[in-house]
Design an enzyme around this catalytic site. Structure first.
Site, PDB file in Angstrom:
ATOM      1  N   CYS A 185      32.808 -23.135   0.920  1.00  0.00           N
ATOM      2  CA  CYS A 185      34.181 -23.210   0.430  1.00  0.00           C
ATOM      3  C   CYS A 185      34.101 -22.854  -1.048  1.00  0.00           C
ATOM      4  O   CYS A 185      33.454 -23.570  -1.815  1.00  0.00           O
ATOM      5  CB  CYS A 185      34.726 -24.627   0.618  1.00  0.00           C
ATOM      6  SG  CYS A 185      36.331 -24.886  -0.191  1.00  0.00           S
ATOM      7  N   CYS A 193      31.697 -37.074 -16.504  1.00  0.00           N
ATOM      8  CA  CYS A 193      30.874 -35.913 -16.165  1.00  0.00           C
ATOM      9  C   CYS A 193      30.334 -35.264 -17.445  1.00  0.00           C
ATOM     10  O   CYS A 193      31.077 -35.073 -18.409  1.00  0.00           O
ATOM     11  CB  CYS A 193      31.698 -34.901 -15.366  1.00  0.00           C
ATOM     12  SG  CYS A 193      30.699 -33.484 -14.845  1.00  0.00           S
ATOM     13  N   CYS A 224      33.561 -32.044   4.227  1.00  0.00           N
ATOM     14  CA  CYS A 224      33.234 -31.198   3.074  1.00  0.00           C
ATOM     15  C   CYS A 224      32.803 -32.080   1.917  1.00  0.00           C
ATOM     16  O   CYS A 224      33.377 -33.151   1.712  1.00  0.00           O
ATOM     17  CB  CYS A 224      34.467 -30.377   2.690  1.00  0.00           C
ATOM     18  SG  CYS A 224      34.164 -29.278   1.301  1.00  0.00           S
ATOM     19  N   CYS A 237      37.409 -34.097   2.368  1.00  0.00           N
ATOM     20  CA  CYS A 237      36.636 -33.474   1.293  1.00  0.00           C
ATOM     21  C   CYS A 237      36.292 -34.513   0.240  1.00  0.00           C
ATOM     22  O   CYS A 237      37.188 -35.083  -0.378  1.00  0.00           O
ATOM     23  CB  CYS A 237      37.452 -32.374   0.623  1.00  0.00           C
ATOM     24  SG  CYS A 237      38.171 -31.221   1.784  1.00  0.00           S
ATOM     25  N   CYS A 246      33.736 -28.247 -18.539  1.00  0.00           N
ATOM     26  CA  CYS A 246      34.760 -27.405 -17.901  1.00  0.00           C
ATOM     27  C   CYS A 246      36.116 -27.683 -18.582  1.00  0.00           C
ATOM     28  O   CYS A 246      36.615 -28.820 -18.521  1.00  0.00           O
ATOM     29  CB  CYS A 246      34.833 -27.707 -16.414  1.00  0.00           C
ATOM     30  SG  CYS A 246      33.192 -27.728 -15.641  1.00  0.00           S
ATOM     31  N   ARG A 275      43.436 -21.789   1.023  1.00  0.00           N
ATOM     32  CA  ARG A 275      44.007 -23.123   0.801  1.00  0.00           C
ATOM     33  C   ARG A 275      44.881 -23.168  -0.440  1.00  0.00           C
ATOM     34  O   ARG A 275      44.421 -22.869  -1.552  1.00  0.00           O
ATOM     35  CB  ARG A 275      42.878 -24.164   0.716  1.00  0.00           C
ATOM     36  CG  ARG A 275      43.379 -25.605   0.601  1.00  0.00           C
ATOM     37  CD  ARG A 275      42.293 -26.638   0.923  1.00  0.00           C
ATOM     38  NE  ARG A 275      41.719 -26.336   2.224  1.00  0.00           N
ATOM     39  CZ  ARG A 275      40.480 -25.874   2.405  1.00  0.00           C
ATOM     40  NH1 ARG A 275      39.677 -25.715   1.370  1.00  0.00           N
ATOM     41  NH2 ARG A 275      40.043 -25.584   3.610  1.00  0.00           N
ATOM     42  N   CYS A 291      39.025 -29.661 -16.907  1.00  0.00           N
ATOM     43  CA  CYS A 291      38.756 -30.821 -16.050  1.00  0.00           C
ATOM     44  C   CYS A 291      38.967 -32.174 -16.715  1.00  0.00           C
ATOM     45  O   CYS A 291      38.338 -32.504 -17.731  1.00  0.00           O
ATOM     46  CB  CYS A 291      37.341 -30.743 -15.491  1.00  0.00           C
ATOM     47  SG  CYS A 291      37.074 -32.029 -14.236  1.00  0.00           S
TER      48      CYS A 291
HETATM   49  N1  SAM Z   1      31.724 -31.521 -10.142  1.00  0.00           N
HETATM   50  C1  SAM Z   1      31.752 -30.642  -9.042  1.00  0.00           C
HETATM   51  C2  SAM Z   1      31.931 -29.182  -9.442  1.00  0.00           C
HETATM   52  O1  SAM Z   1      32.337 -28.919 -10.566  1.00  0.00           O
HETATM   53  O2  SAM Z   1      31.655 -28.330  -8.612  1.00  0.00           O
HETATM   54  C3  SAM Z   1      32.814 -30.991  -7.989  1.00  0.00           C
HETATM   55  C4  SAM Z   1      34.168 -31.494  -8.420  1.00  0.00           C
HETATM   56  S1  SAM Z   1      35.157 -30.379  -9.409  1.00  0.00           S
HETATM   57  C5  SAM Z   1      36.463 -31.430  -9.937  1.00  0.00           C
HETATM   58  C6  SAM Z   1      35.872 -29.278  -8.185  1.00  0.00           C
HETATM   59  C7  SAM Z   1      36.830 -28.225  -8.629  1.00  0.00           C
HETATM   60  O3  SAM Z   1      38.087 -28.778  -8.971  1.00  0.00           O
HETATM   61  C8  SAM Z   1      36.490 -27.379  -9.831  1.00  0.00           C
HETATM   62  O4  SAM Z   1      35.563 -26.381  -9.539  1.00  0.00           O
HETATM   63  C9  SAM Z   1      37.839 -26.769 -10.177  1.00  0.00           C
HETATM   64  O5  SAM Z   1      38.016 -25.539  -9.495  1.00  0.00           O
HETATM   65  C10 SAM Z   1      38.828 -27.800  -9.640  1.00  0.00           C
HETATM   66  N2  SAM Z   1      39.602 -28.419 -10.735  1.00  0.00           N
HETATM   67  C11 SAM Z   1      39.160 -29.345 -11.609  1.00  0.00           C
HETATM   68  N3  SAM Z   1      40.114 -29.680 -12.495  1.00  0.00           N
HETATM   69  C12 SAM Z   1      41.204 -28.946 -12.187  1.00  0.00           C
HETATM   70  C13 SAM Z   1      42.516 -28.825 -12.748  1.00  0.00           C
HETATM   71  N4  SAM Z   1      42.881 -29.529 -13.810  1.00  0.00           N
HETATM   72  N5  SAM Z   1      43.389 -27.975 -12.158  1.00  0.00           N
HETATM   73  C14 SAM Z   1      43.017 -27.249 -11.062  1.00  0.00           C
HETATM   74  N6  SAM Z   1      41.796 -27.321 -10.504  1.00  0.00           N
HETATM   75  C15 SAM Z   1      40.891 -28.141 -11.056  1.00  0.00           C
HETATM   76 FE1  SF4 Z   2      32.304 -32.086 -14.022  1.00  0.00          FE
HETATM   77 FE2  SF4 Z   2      34.863 -31.536 -13.723  1.00  0.00          FE
HETATM   78 FE3  SF4 Z   2      33.177 -29.587 -14.361  1.00  0.00          FE
HETATM   79 FE4  SF4 Z   2      33.075 -30.692 -11.878  1.00  0.00          FE
HETATM   80  S1  SF4 Z   2      34.749 -29.506 -12.763  1.00  0.00           S
HETATM   81  S2  SF4 Z   2      31.346 -30.222 -13.236  1.00  0.00           S
HETATM   82  S3  SF4 Z   2      33.648 -32.832 -12.379  1.00  0.00           S
HETATM   83  S4  SF4 Z   2      33.680 -31.383 -15.646  1.00  0.00           S
END
Ligand code: SAM
Ligand code: SF4
Ligand code: DTB
Length: 314
Positions: free
Chosen positions: A184, A48, A124, A92, A52, A256, A55
């Site tokens: 959501c 990606c 979802c 989801c 973030c 949730r 992530c």
């Molecule tokens: N890329 C899309 C986005 O960012 O909206 C969808 C997938 S992203 C992985 C969805 C959510 O997963 C993020 O907004 C975050 O809240 C959650 N998430 C990601 N990594 C995480 C982590 N290490 N611990 C807890 N929640 C996490």
């Molecule tokens: Fe990409 Fe992870 Fe951020 Fe979603 S949360 S936009 S998968 S880096």
């Protein structure tokens, strides 16, 4: 709409009072013996472009997540059927995209959604940013919900992600609403944010009118290689406070109990249910990180005298 001071007053109540109030609200609107099972499927993994800080799927962090292209429809359907057989009423599907782009991949996602929708679960998707036209196409294909987390307060959000703005998140959520999809949207506790950020995060959700039908509260899963790898989890009761405050503020929303359960005791999860959580992600994996698994969750509910929520349509 409650002010931040009013939200703080709820959040800071003595635990017995907070839990009692949350449990009262919960019982007035839901069957407190039942928990909805949802299953996650990562339909496009890793690589990606976003940054973030929490992530494991961000390309720029070396986390060992193996990038996978968009999953083939048959494999997604297989997972969805298994999830349904295991008691899930919501499927989801997540993609590690910054945003939805019109083209071949999105067309494939629409086909996947069309097929999964035929199984009769809530459908979802979480695909990053999108516009109202794309959201309408998802809805027409059979999606019922779009997940797009605001994650934290506006102030804290902008310290953990630099590749997009908090307002970009809100714009996508508006597009989802306009298209008639359910929203959501939730966040993550335990990224090093202050209690004040958690209040502001909940306050942002109250400003959405109507509020999200579903609010995932995640505890950070610290992943080696990400900037938040070494962050210590908050005291369990701080997490429980968030669940209870969310339940009181959003009586009709699904709250949730989301990521982070492998680091929680069964007793802590039981307390989250008492505080008003009425949904969880089941299955051995979240998107890329481990999760307690279906057999654990069936055992946990049985040991608490609780049960999995049955589908609305038999
Ligand atoms: N890329 C899309 C986005 O960012 O909206 C969808 C997938 S992203 C992985 C969805 C959510 O997963 C993020 O907004 C975050 O809240 C959650 N998430 C990601 N990594 C995480 C982590 N290490 N611990 C807890 N929640 C996490
Ligand atoms: Fe990409 Fe992870 Fe951020 Fe979603 S949360 S936009 S998968 S880096
Ligand atoms: C949400 O709030 N939590 C889920 C779902 N929405 C998409 C994702 C949790 C991801 C945890 C880290 C991982 O497994 O990659």
């Amino acid at each position: 709409m409650p002010s931040t001071a009013e939200i703080r007053a709820i959040h800071d109540l003595p635990i017995p009072d907070l839990l009692f109030r949350a449990a009262q609200v919960h019982r007035a609107h839901w069957n407190a013996q039942e928990i909805q099972f949802c299953t996650l499927d990562s339909i496009k993994t890793g690589a990606c472009p976003e940054d973030c800080a929490y992530c494991p799927q961000a390309a720029r962090y070396d986390t060992g997540v193996k990038p996978e292209p968009l999953k083939e429809k048959g494999r997604v359907l297989e997972g969805a059927r298994e999830a349904k057989a295991g008691g899930s009423t919501r499927y989801c599907m997540g993609a590690s995209w910054r945003e939805v782009r019109d083209g071949e991949a999105f067309e494939q996602v629409l086909e996947i959604v069309t097929e999964v929708a035929k199984l009769g679960m809530e459908v979802c998707v979480t695909l990053g940013m999108l516009d109202a036209g794309q959201a309408r196409r998802l809805k027409a294909a059979g999606a019922t919900v779009y997940n797009h987390n605001i994650d934290s307060s506006r102030e804290f959000y902008e310290t953990i992600i630099s590749t997009r703005k908090f307002d970009d998140r809100l714009a996508t959520i508006r597009a989802v609403r306009e298209a008639g999809l359910e929203v959501c949207s939730g966040g993550i506790v335990g990224m090093g944010e202050k209690p004040e950020d958690r209040i502001h995060f909940l306050h942002e959700l109250t400003l959405m009118d109507p509020p999200p039908e579903s609010i995932p509260i995640n505890q950070l899963v610290p992943v080696a290689g990400t900037p938040l790898a070494g962050v210590e989890p908050p005291p369990p009761m701080e997490f429980i406070r968030m669940i209870a405050t969310a339940r009181i503020l959003f009586p009709r929303s699904r709250i949730r109990l989301s990521a982070g359960r492998t680091a929680m005791s069964d007793e802590m999860q039981a307390m989250a249910f008492f505080a008003g959580a009425n949904s969880l992600f089941t299955g051995a994996k979240l998107l890329t990180t481990p999760n307690p698994g279906e057999s654990h969750d069936h055992r946990l509910l049985a040991s608490l005298g609780m049960r999995v929520e049955a589908p609305i349509q038999a």
